[in-house]
Motif scaffolding. Structure first.
Motif, PDB file in Angstrom:
ATOM      1  N   VAL A   1      50.717  35.552 -47.946  1.00 47.16           N
ATOM      2  CA  VAL A   1      50.619  34.550 -46.878  1.00 47.16           C
ATOM      3  C   VAL A   1      50.698  35.178 -45.484  1.00 47.16           C
ATOM      4  CG1 VAL A   1      51.764  32.549 -45.841  1.00 47.16           C
ATOM      5  CG2 VAL A   1      51.392  32.628 -48.308  1.00 47.16           C
TER       6      VAL A   1
ATOM      7  N   LEU B   1      47.629  35.142 -42.683  1.00 47.15           N
ATOM      8  CA  LEU B   1      47.785  34.546 -41.357  1.00 47.15           C
ATOM      9  C   LEU B   1      47.537  35.575 -40.257  1.00 47.15           C
ATOM     10  CD1 LEU B   1      50.924  32.255 -41.868  1.00 47.15           C
ATOM     11  CD2 LEU B   1      48.501  31.683 -42.070  1.00 47.15           C
TER      12      LEU B   1
ATOM     13  N   ILE C   1      54.690  21.477 -38.570  1.00 46.41           N
ATOM     14  CA  ILE C   1      53.922  22.356 -37.678  1.00 46.41           C
ATOM     15  C   ILE C   1      53.580  21.636 -36.381  1.00 46.41           C
ATOM     16  CG2 ILE C   1      51.718  23.571 -37.402  1.00 46.41           C
ATOM     17  CD1 ILE C   1      51.873  24.244 -40.384  1.00 46.41           C
TER      18      ILE C   1
ATOM     19  N   ILE D   1      46.423  28.056 -42.487  1.00 44.62           N
ATOM     20  CA  ILE D   1      47.485  27.329 -43.201  1.00 44.62           C
ATOM     21  C   ILE D   1      46.883  26.137 -43.935  1.00 44.62           C
ATOM     22  CG2 ILE D   1      49.566  25.934 -42.914  1.00 44.62           C
ATOM     23  CD1 ILE D   1      50.278  27.721 -40.520  1.00 44.62           C
TER      24      ILE D   1
END
Length: 289
Positions: free
Chosen positions: A63, A67, A149, A200
């Motif tokens: 992850v 990103l 977020i 994401i």
């Protein structure tokens, strides 16, 4: 059935909202957007799949690497496809980002393949029964992560130094430069954050929709519709519009079938904008003369 549709709609809406927040953050800072935002989502899903499934990396490593690479992608888009044109007052960045999205999609098709692949996740295999509907853990987590977020973005803008710098660039870029703020760097950061939001969204939605080189096109188009619908200059409006769009899409699919989903949702977008040209939650911009 309704419960499952509502949960699914909230999840989809959260993904649209994340992508649309990417449009929002670049627009308010630079009055430009990345029309390759859907491709950034696809890149996030493809990289996450490649690192975690194909190469067997642990998720805690796959992850952050995904990103990071998507942030670099966002920086490259801003530096080479947006800044050279916007700095000269040209709108050619619009076509340049569209072309970049097509290029990235085709590169992914040649390297990753055209056939969709299943992004297996324990979160989709584990579920609970809620009001008679079987809901996976991932379906419940997606709206929570999306809201978290969006809230984090709001808190950063209001209470951090970066947020104050961002606000200065939004209010008056020329004055911000005179105060020593490197506006170009702030714009670049906005594009990197925009691509991270898309990545994401891609990794979260991939286990539910599979991974393919073409997955980002329709998502990106819907996200831009959401951004305009919510009032692209309003972060909260964009997020609420994303949730609303996802819920309407899920309910239309349940009651009328998937053949009518795009017809109904985009017709409602057109109607809403006809009645509210600045978006459902947007407002007119006052210009002082």
């Amino acid at each position: 059935m309704i419960t499952a549709a509502l949960i699914s709609g909230l999840g989809l809406g959260s993904m649209y909202a994340l992508l649309a927040l990417g449009f929002h953050i670049t627009y308010v800072v630079s009055r430009t957007v990345n029309f390759a935002q859907g491709s950034a989502m696809m890149v996030g899903a493809v990289l996450g799949y490649s690192f975690h499934i194909t190469w067997g990396w642990p998720i805690w490593l796959a992850v952050p690497m995904t990103l990071t690479l998507c942030a670099v992608y966002g920086l490259a888009v801003e530096r080479f496809l947006v800044r050279p044109f916007s700095s000269r007052g040209s709108d050619a960045w619009l076509m340049a980002t569209v072309a970049a999205g097509i290029l990235v999609d085709n590169l992914a098709m040649f390297t990753f393949g055209k056939e969709p692949r299943q992004f297996t996740s324990e979160l989709t295999n584990t579920g609970v029964t809620l009001l008679g509907a079987n809901i996976s853990v991932l379906q419940m987590l997606i709206p929570v992560i999306g809201a978290a977020i969006a809230l984090a973005l709001l808190l950063v803008r209001r209470y951090t130094r970066l947020g104050k710098v961002l606000e200065a660039c939004v209010q008056n870029p020329q004055a911000a430069m005179l105060m020593g703020i490197r506006v170009n760097r702030v714009v670049a950061i906005a594009f990197a954050v925009s691509a991270v939001f898309a990545a994401i969204a891609g990794m979260l939605i991939a286990p539910l929709f599979n991974v393919s080189a073409e997955m980002g096109t329709l998502f990106g188009l819907k996200a831009f519709a959401v951004a305009i619908l919510g009032g692209i200059s309003s972060a909260s409006g964009v997020f609420l519009a994303g949730l609303l769009f996802g819920l309407v899409e899920a309910l239309v699919t349940i009651y009328f079938g998937s053949a009518f989903t795009q017809i109904f949702t985009f017709a409602l977008v057109i109607l809403a904008l006809a009645l509210r040209p600045n978006g459902l939650f947007g407002s007119k911009t006052l210009v002082k003369v």
